[in-house]
Design a protein around this motif. Structure first.
Motif, PDB file in Angstrom:
ATOM      1  N   GLY A  27     -10.856   4.141  14.786  1.00  0.00           N
ATOM      2  CA  GLY A  27     -11.476   3.393  13.511  1.00  0.00           C
ATOM      3  C   GLY A  27     -10.967   2.001  13.306  1.00  0.00           C
ATOM      4  O   GLY A  27     -10.354   1.552  14.010  1.00  0.00           O
ATOM      5  N   VAL A  28     -11.211   1.435  12.103  1.00  0.00           N
ATOM      6  CA  VAL A  28     -10.705   0.287  11.689  1.00  0.00           C
ATOM      7  C   VAL A  28      -9.241   0.821  10.963  1.00  0.00           C
ATOM      8  O   VAL A  28      -9.299   1.625   9.780  1.00  0.00           O
ATOM      9  N   VAL A  29      -8.411   0.069  11.446  1.00  0.00           N
ATOM     10  CA  VAL A  29      -7.111   0.675  10.920  1.00  0.00           C
ATOM     11  C   VAL A  29      -6.403  -0.529  10.176  1.00  0.00           C
ATOM     12  O   VAL A  29      -6.208  -1.611  10.276  1.00  0.00           O
ATOM     13  N   THR A  30      -5.863  -0.002   8.729  1.00  0.00           N
ATOM     14  CA  THR A  30      -5.125  -0.558   7.726  1.00  0.00           C
ATOM     15  C   THR A  30      -3.745   0.151   7.450  1.00  0.00           C
ATOM     16  O   THR A  30      -3.999   1.434   7.562  1.00  0.00           O
ATOM     17  N   GLU A  31      -2.889  -0.533   6.822  1.00  0.00           N
ATOM     18  CA  GLU A  31      -1.817   0.059   6.250  1.00  0.00           C
ATOM     19  C   GLU A  31      -1.306  -0.351   4.981  1.00  0.00           C
ATOM     20  O   GLU A  31      -1.592  -1.622   4.684  1.00  0.00           O
ATOM     21  N   TYR A  32      -0.807   0.398   4.208  1.00  0.00           N
ATOM     22  CA  TYR A  32      -0.082  -0.106   3.021  1.00  0.00           C
ATOM     23  C   TYR A  32       1.225   0.847   2.547  1.00  0.00           C
ATOM     24  O   TYR A  32       1.357   1.759   3.243  1.00  0.00           O
ATOM     25  N   GLU A  33       1.963   0.239   1.799  1.00  0.00           N
ATOM     26  CA  GLU A  33       3.068   1.000   1.177  1.00  0.00           C
ATOM     27  C   GLU A  33       2.805   1.509  -0.267  1.00  0.00           C
ATOM     28  O   GLU A  33       2.152   0.964  -0.878  1.00  0.00           O
ATOM     29  N   SER A  34       3.541   2.572  -0.401  1.00  0.00           N
ATOM     30  CA  SER A  34       3.379   3.063  -1.940  1.00  0.00           C
ATOM     31  C   SER A  34       4.489   4.137  -1.919  1.00  0.00           C
ATOM     32  O   SER A  34       4.745   4.919  -1.110  1.00  0.00           O
ATOM     33  N   GLY A  35       5.343   3.949  -2.949  1.00  0.00           N
ATOM     34  CA  GLY A  35       6.383   4.605  -3.281  1.00  0.00           C
ATOM     35  C   GLY A  35       7.617   4.632  -2.198  1.00  0.00           C
ATOM     36  O   GLY A  35       8.074   5.671  -2.080  1.00  0.00           O
ATOM     37  N   GLY A  36       7.578   3.730  -1.587  1.00  0.00           N
ATOM     38  CA  GLY A  36       8.738   3.599  -0.372  1.00  0.00           C
ATOM     39  C   GLY A  36       8.024   4.340   0.998  1.00  0.00           C
ATOM     40  O   GLY A  36       8.677   4.187   1.808  1.00  0.00           O
ATOM     41  N   SER A  37       6.852   4.593   0.791  1.00  0.00           N
ATOM     42  CA  SER A  37       6.211   5.218   2.145  1.00  0.00           C
ATOM     43  C   SER A  37       5.041   4.319   3.023  1.00  0.00           C
ATOM     44  O   SER A  37       4.352   3.689   1.822  1.00  0.00           O
ATOM     45  N   THR A  38       5.141   4.386   4.164  1.00  0.00           N
ATOM     46  CA  THR A  38       3.945   3.506   4.771  1.00  0.00           C
ATOM     47  C   THR A  38       2.625   4.409   4.906  1.00  0.00           C
ATOM     48  O   THR A  38       3.071   5.428   5.617  1.00  0.00           O
ATOM     49  N   TYR A  39       1.561   4.112   4.466  1.00  0.00           N
ATOM     50  CA  TYR A  39       0.522   4.922   4.885  1.00  0.00           C
ATOM     51  C   TYR A  39      -0.535   3.970   5.804  1.00  0.00           C
ATOM     52  O   TYR A  39      -0.565   3.003   5.691  1.00  0.00           O
ATOM     53  N   ARG A  40      -1.027   4.696   6.565  1.00  0.00           N
ATOM     54  CA  ARG A  40      -2.071   4.342   7.512  1.00  0.00           C
ATOM     55  C   ARG A  40      -3.516   4.946   7.219  1.00  0.00           C
ATOM     56  O   ARG A  40      -3.618   5.977   7.196  1.00  0.00           O
ATOM     57  N   VAL A  41      -4.576   3.915   7.260  1.00  0.00           N
ATOM     58  CA  VAL A  41      -5.895   4.418   6.919  1.00  0.00           C
ATOM     59  C   VAL A  41      -6.705   4.058   7.975  1.00  0.00           C
ATOM     60  O   VAL A  41      -6.719   2.994   8.683  1.00  0.00           O
ATOM     61  N   HIS A  42      -7.564   5.141   8.511  1.00  0.00           N
ATOM     62  CA  HIS A  42      -8.324   5.063   9.555  1.00  0.00           C
ATOM     63  C   HIS A  42      -9.838   4.920   8.970  1.00  0.00           C
ATOM     64  O   HIS A  42     -10.136   5.971   8.504  1.00  0.00           O
ATOM     65  N   SER A  43     -10.855   4.040   9.057  1.00  0.00           N
ATOM     66  CA  SER A  43     -12.147   3.970   8.441  1.00  0.00           C
ATOM     67  C   SER A  43     -12.963   4.036   9.354  1.00  0.00           C
ATOM     68  O   SER A  43     -12.973   3.180  10.503  1.00  0.00           O
TER      69      SER A  43
END
Length: 192
Positions: A27-43
């Motif tokens: 998919g289309v991959v984006t990443e963001y940080e929240s609360g000191g953790s990195t999250y990867r989003v696959h759309s």
């Protein structure tokens, strides 16, 4: 769309940036940080795709079915019912094991081009045995009462003029599955 908590990079004590291989692809991959953790989003936005996980991860996911099509407009002759929204599945903290997963994104239902025929339902979307059901197609004003009822779907299609009944929802609720909920509503009945 899936969201997996994973660290994609880190800085060592001597402040050099070190890349760590990703553990999920597709998919289309984006990443963001929240609360000191990195999250990867696959759309995933259309068609059928593969989602690849190379190690067990805890993920959140959102699945939405395609919307129902619109009935043909009749101008002064009467009012048609609108297409229903696709059903939605929301899941949190799901453990997904390593493997290749099919992702299917349902398309919107085809519009009707014939004033005597209703529109098509939207396509189903799916991931990991969970399905967002396509929305019910809009119904037309012409025909007998049975032909004027909105189609059932993730959310039902609306009923046409003269108080015709809307389509019901047939979206699975996943009531027996922890942290997974399916959402859908009946369409609205037609007006007078």
């Amino acid at each position: 769309m899936t969201r997996a908590r994973e660290t994609s990079r880190f800085i060592n004590p001597v402040s050099r940036l070190i890349n760590v291989p990703a553990v999920s692809q597709g998919g289309v991959v984006t990443e963001y940080e929240s609360g000191g953790s990195t999250y990867r989003v696959h759309s995933f936005l259309s068609g059928t795709s593969k989602f690849v996980i190379t190690s067990t991860k805890v993920v959140d996911f959102l699945i939405v079915g395609g919307g129902g099509g619109s009935a043909a407009a009749e101008g002064y002759s009467g009012s048609t019912g609108g297409g229903g929204a696709g059903g939605m599945v929301v899941a949190t903290t799901q453990s997904i094991t390593a493997g290749n997963y099919d992702i299917v994104v349902g398309s919107g239902g085809a519009a009707s081009t014939n004033i005597a025929a209703g529109a098509a339902n939207g396509g189903n979307s799916s991931f990991n045995s969970h399905v967002g059901t396509g929305g019910g197609g809009g119904t037309d004003y012409v025909g007998n009462d049975a032909e004027k009822v909105g189609d059932a779907g993730g959310s039902g299609g609306g009923g046409s003029e003269n108080l015709q009944t809307a389509g019901a929802t047939n979206q699975a609720t996943y009531s027996g599955v922890t942290n997974v909920t399916g959402y859908g509503n009946a369409g609205g009945n037609g007006g007078a």
